[in-house]
Motif scaffolding. Structure first.
Motif, short mmCIF file in Angstrom:
data_model
loop_
_atom_site.label_atom_id
_atom_site.label_comp_id
_atom_site.label_asym_id
_atom_site.label_seq_id
_atom_site.Cartn_x
_atom_site.Cartn_y
_atom_site.Cartn_z
N GLY A 102 -1.02 -8.73 -0.80
CA GLY A 102 -0.51 -8.37 -1.16
C GLY A 102 0.82 -7.38 -1.39
O GLY A 102 1.55 -6.50 -0.62
N ARG A 134 -3.11 -11.09 7.01
CA ARG A 134 -1.57 -11.41 5.60
C ARG A 134 -0.45 -12.19 6.31
O ARG A 134 -0.92 -12.08 7.16
CB ARG A 134 -1.08 -9.31 6.11
CG ARG A 134 -1.70 -8.29 5.59
CD ARG A 134 -1.34 -6.93 4.39
NE ARG A 134 0.00 -7.53 3.53
CZ ARG A 134 0.49 -7.13 2.77
NH1 ARG A 134 0.48 -6.00 3.44
NH2 ARG A 134 1.51 -7.66 2.49
N GLY A 149 1.09 -2.23 -8.59
CA GLY A 149 0.46 -3.34 -7.30
C GLY A 149 0.23 -4.58 -7.39
O GLY A 149 -0.23 -5.02 -8.89
N SER A 150 0.24 -5.22 -7.20
CA SER A 150 -0.31 -6.85 -7.13
C SER A 150 -1.27 -7.10 -6.05
O SER A 150 -0.56 -7.52 -4.62
CB SER A 150 1.05 -7.75 -7.24
OG SER A 150 1.97 -7.11 -7.81
N SER A 151 -2.29 -7.28 -5.46
CA SER A 151 -2.99 -7.75 -4.82
C SER A 151 -3.66 -8.26 -4.95
O SER A 151 -3.75 -9.12 -5.74
CB SER A 151 -4.64 -5.95 -4.54
OG SER A 151 -4.86 -6.12 -5.58
N GLY A 152 -3.64 -9.35 -3.43
CA GLY A 152 -4.77 -10.76 -3.24
C GLY A 152 -3.55 -11.83 -2.97
O GLY A 152 -2.82 -11.39 -3.38
N SER A 179 -10.94 -3.62 -4.91
CA SER A 179 -10.07 -4.38 -4.75
C SER A 179 -8.52 -4.39 -5.85
O SER A 179 -7.52 -4.91 -5.58
CB SER A 179 -10.42 -6.24 -5.43
OG SER A 179 -10.72 -6.36 -6.01
N ARG A 180 -8.45 -3.91 -6.83
CA ARG A 180 -7.43 -4.23 -7.62
C ARG A 180 -7.36 -4.90 -8.23
O ARG A 180 -5.93 -5.43 -8.49
CB ARG A 180 -6.08 -3.02 -6.65
CG ARG A 180 -6.13 -1.51 -6.35
CD ARG A 180 -5.41 -0.97 -6.54
NE ARG A 180 -4.26 -1.05 -5.94
CZ ARG A 180 -3.90 -0.75 -3.75
NH1 ARG A 180 -5.62 0.05 -3.91
NH2 ARG A 180 -3.65 -1.41 -2.77
N ALA A 225 -7.54 -5.70 -1.34
CA ALA A 225 -6.29 -4.35 -1.78
C ALA A 225 -5.03 -4.78 -0.69
O ALA A 225 -3.65 -4.05 -0.82
CB ALA A 225 -6.59 -3.04 -2.31
N GLY A 226 -5.28 -4.85 0.60
CA GLY A 226 -4.73 -5.11 1.35
C GLY A 226 -2.97 -6.31 1.14
O GLY A 226 -1.67 -5.89 2.30
N GLU A 246 -0.08 -15.60 -1.23
CA GLU A 246 -0.43 -13.78 -1.46
C GLU A 246 0.98 -13.08 -2.12
O GLU A 246 2.30 -13.50 -2.27
CB GLU A 246 -0.06 -13.25 0.29
CG GLU A 246 -1.22 -12.29 -0.19
CD GLU A 246 -1.06 -11.52 1.98
OE1 GLU A 246 -0.55 -12.43 2.70
OE2 GLU A 246 -0.57 -10.24 1.93
N GLN A 297 1.55 -2.98 -2.51
CA GLN A 297 1.00 -2.10 -2.67
C GLN A 297 1.48 -1.48 -4.19
O GLN A 297 2.55 -1.51 -4.44
CB GLN A 297 0.69 -0.91 -1.65
CG GLN A 297 0.27 -1.78 -0.23
CD GLN A 297 -1.28 -2.58 -0.57
OE1 GLN A 297 -1.54 -1.75 -0.91
NE2 GLN A 297 -1.49 -3.65 -0.04
#
Lengths: 173, 476
Positions: free
Chosen positions: B267, B26, B279-282, B84-85, B264-265, B301, B269
């Motif tokens: 960005g 991250r 959320g805004s993942s990636g 992954s959302r 998904a972790g 990110e 949540q």
């Protein structure tokens, strides 16, 4: 100038023979990519415009329509909808000046004035009297990080100044 | 128009070939407080000849397609993308895995992927970088989508104004075909047969709207369709169709590489208290253009603030100038003022402050920008690009442009501002597609946030709060 201003033709156009033999193979390959002939309209019109001097005359329009088995009016509808097609003579060199927000912030209005003055015309979309230029107002060309942007004959030029635009246009025969 | 290469400040990159490196961690602001870049999609941008298959293979191109074909079922690929959302990167932010799930698996019809590479949103140039510098990554993403949803044909709809993107994608397709990544029984997988073609646009913003794009693909004027039926059921040529943005699908190989849970972790949540905050993942390619020293595109990110993006990466305003207004993503989102920039770049966070992420490519206007003229410029764009189907948009955008021109000419009255508000109400939400909404949002927000500038250009309406002459800024 809108299509409405054109005077009504005296007779239906005589369809041009299409595709000409130089384009036959490319056009047939394009048609084979799609489940319908109509779907080939845009890529075929791109080829036709390039081959027939930068614009689609009523005769070419009718020829393409016959080849793709659509009506002439369908093709005319496309030509007047999509900004990259020309329905009248387009000069030996086509100059596109991006006018949308980012390029405008970076000086596109000055570029437009310069291009029109160089061409000797008072507005975009008309061929210059000497047949050398067609200046077109274009919406965002997607070169925003290197604005302002101009295309000349399909080639992009970036971070253009009024001076560099004059030089680029001077270099056109 | 080879993509401009930029010197980068900080990088937390997945360097080296795909498949050989650990998942990037991250992003953390460093001791100097700078938010680092995370290079996943953009990791090959600086590699020489990155668009050729030989070089792309050295960087691991198509290894994730091989992995998926060898070890995963199509349903598992869809599940991984759902986990992954991943949300659409074209502007609307719809969950990609959910969209894929709508494709009927029992249909006997040909199924299509139409890759939306009609990057016509003003101020947006991110997909151009991907297609010019990593076309095989884009194609690998398309093939993973094709495998996951059982598609037969890929059409890559690229705007006609992107000649190099068209050349590079056509070149990549040809190379991939010869190498067995396209065609019959791809990589020996029985029944996995996919063809790909580039379809060039011809200059029409509306063809970036998904159903306008389908009409244009079918050889018609780009008139958006009424939904339902949705493209997943009845799309191109009346068949089930997935439509995804270039950047969206370019994310899929890294999701297969490092896993949906990893993606998904990254960005921002989702908010469990708000079911609409997905959320805004990636990571996301984010760009800045307009009145800044160092315009460009970078990958981050989600979570970097708009202010950090503009000041730490885009170099801040030009010398002697101040930021006045920013549209955070393309042209079609409500404007933010210089005081509203401390907002994280993310779908929900920008919506919360009354704007939107859009394409995450900001346009910066400085204090030399006359907002009346800017509005005239923006209204002209939408008037020019309206497809003409719906009266509120076709007539309304021209009206708005005329009113702004009238105000600019010094012939406006305060009643014109009321008339504009009346038009906004009669345009927004009253048309088949969102182009009309996209016209209203920036204009209404500018009008409300910079009302004094409009009044200052009206005879007898001087605004005492405004320093003398400040509205009559540099003519452009």
């Amino acid at each position: 100038m809108s299509a409405f201003e054109a005077s009504a033709p005296a007779a239906p156009p005589v369809p041009a023979s299409f595709p000409p033999k130089e384009l036959r193979q490319a056009c047939d390959e394009i048609v084979a990519r799609y489940p319908t002939r109509m779907a080939a309209c845009l890529p075929v019109l791109h080829l036709a415009q390039k081959h027939f001097g930068g614009w689609i005359s009523p005769e070419v329009e009718a020829g393409v329509a016959a080849y793709l088995e659509v009506s002439d009016s369908h093709i005319r509808g496309l030509l007047t909808f999509y900004a990259m097609f020309n329905t009248r003579p387009s000069g030996r060199h086509e100059v596109w000046v991006c006018r949308t927000l980012t390029c405008w912030l970076r000086g596109a209005a000055g570029l437009r004035r310069t291009a029109l003055a160089k061409a000797g015309v008072d507005r975009c979309g008309v061929e210059s009297p000497d047949g050398r230029f067609l200046v077109k107002d274009m919406e965002c060309l997607g070169l925003c990080e290197v604005a302002p942007a101009v295309f000349i004959d399909g080639a992009p030029h970036t971070e253009v100044t009024t001076e560099s635009l004059e030089q680029l246009m001077d270099a056109c025969e | 128009m080879t993509a401009k290469k930029k010197a980068s400040k900080k990088k937390a990159a997945a360097k080296g070939p795909a498949g050989s490196t650990p998942a990037p961690a991250r992003a953390q602001r460093g001791a100097d407080g700078v938010y680092p870049e995370t290079q996943i999609l953009s990791r090959n941008f600086g590699v020489e000849d990155s668009w050729t298959l030989a070089v792309a293979r050295e960087q691991g191109a198509y290894t994730m397609l091989e992995k998926a074909l060898a070890t995963m079922t199509p349903a598992q690929v869809v599940e991984e993308v759902k986990t992954s959302r991943l949300r659409g990167r074209g502007g609307a932010g719809f969950p990609t895995g959910v969209k894929w799930g709508f494709i009927p698996q029992d249909s006997k019809k040909t199924k299509y992927l139409v890759l939306n590479a009609d990057e016509s949103e003003p101020g947006t140039f991110k997909d151009r970088y991907l297609m010019e510098l990593d076309p095989h990554l884009v194609l690998e993403g398309c093939l993973l989508c094709a495998y996951a949803t059982g598609l037969d044909v890929i059409y890559i709809y690229i705007r006609g104004e992107y000649p190099l993107s068209i050349t590079r994608m056509e070149g990549a397709i040809e190379e991939a075909r010869q190498a067995g990544y396209l065609g019959k029984n791809i990589l020996g997988k029985q029944g996995f047969t996919v063809e790909a073609h580039v379809h060039p646009g011809a200059g029409a913003y509306i063809c970036g709207e998904e159903t306008g794009m389908l009409e244009s693909l079918e050889g018609k004027r780009g008139h958006p369709r009424i939904k339902p039926p949705f493209p997943a059921v009845e799309g191109a040529f009346g068949c089930p169709t997935v439509i995804n943005n270039v950047e969206t699908l370019a994310h899929v190989p890294c999701i297969i590489e490092f896993g949906g849970a990893w993606f998904a972790g990254l960005g921002i949540q989702p908010d469990p208290a708000n079911p609409r905050a997905l959320g805004s993942s990636g990571t996301k390619l984010m760009g800045v253009s307009g009145d800044v020293k160092n315009p460009g595109v970078w990958e981050f990110e989600f979570g970097i603030t708009l202010r950090e993006l503009i000041y730490d990466y885009a170099g801040g305003p030009l010398d002697g100038r101040k930021v006045k207004a920013v549209i955070p993503g393309g042209l079609s989102m409500p404007v933010l003022t210089a005081g509203e920039l401390d907002v994280p770049m993310g779908y929900d966070a920008l919506q919360k402050v009354g704007s939107g992420l859009g394409t995450a490519t900001a346009i910066v206007m400085d204090d030399a920008c006359d907002m009346v003229e800017a509005c005239e410029n923006i209204a002209h764009f939408f008037a020019d690009e309206s497809c003409g189907q719906c009266t509120p948009c076709r007539e309304g955008c021209h009206w708005m442009e005329k009113i702004f021109a009238r105000i600019k000419a010094g012939e406006g009255t305060p009643k014109d501002l009321d008339l504009l508000e009346h038009l906004f109400v009669n345009i927004e939400g009253r048309t088949i597609c969102a182009l009309a909404d996209a016209a209203v949002w920036p204009l209404r927000s500018i009008l409300r946030k910079f009302r004094h500038e409009f009044l200052a250009q009206m005879p007898g309406q001087s605004d005492p709060a405004l320093p003398a002459g400040s509205a009559a800024v540099g003519a452009r």
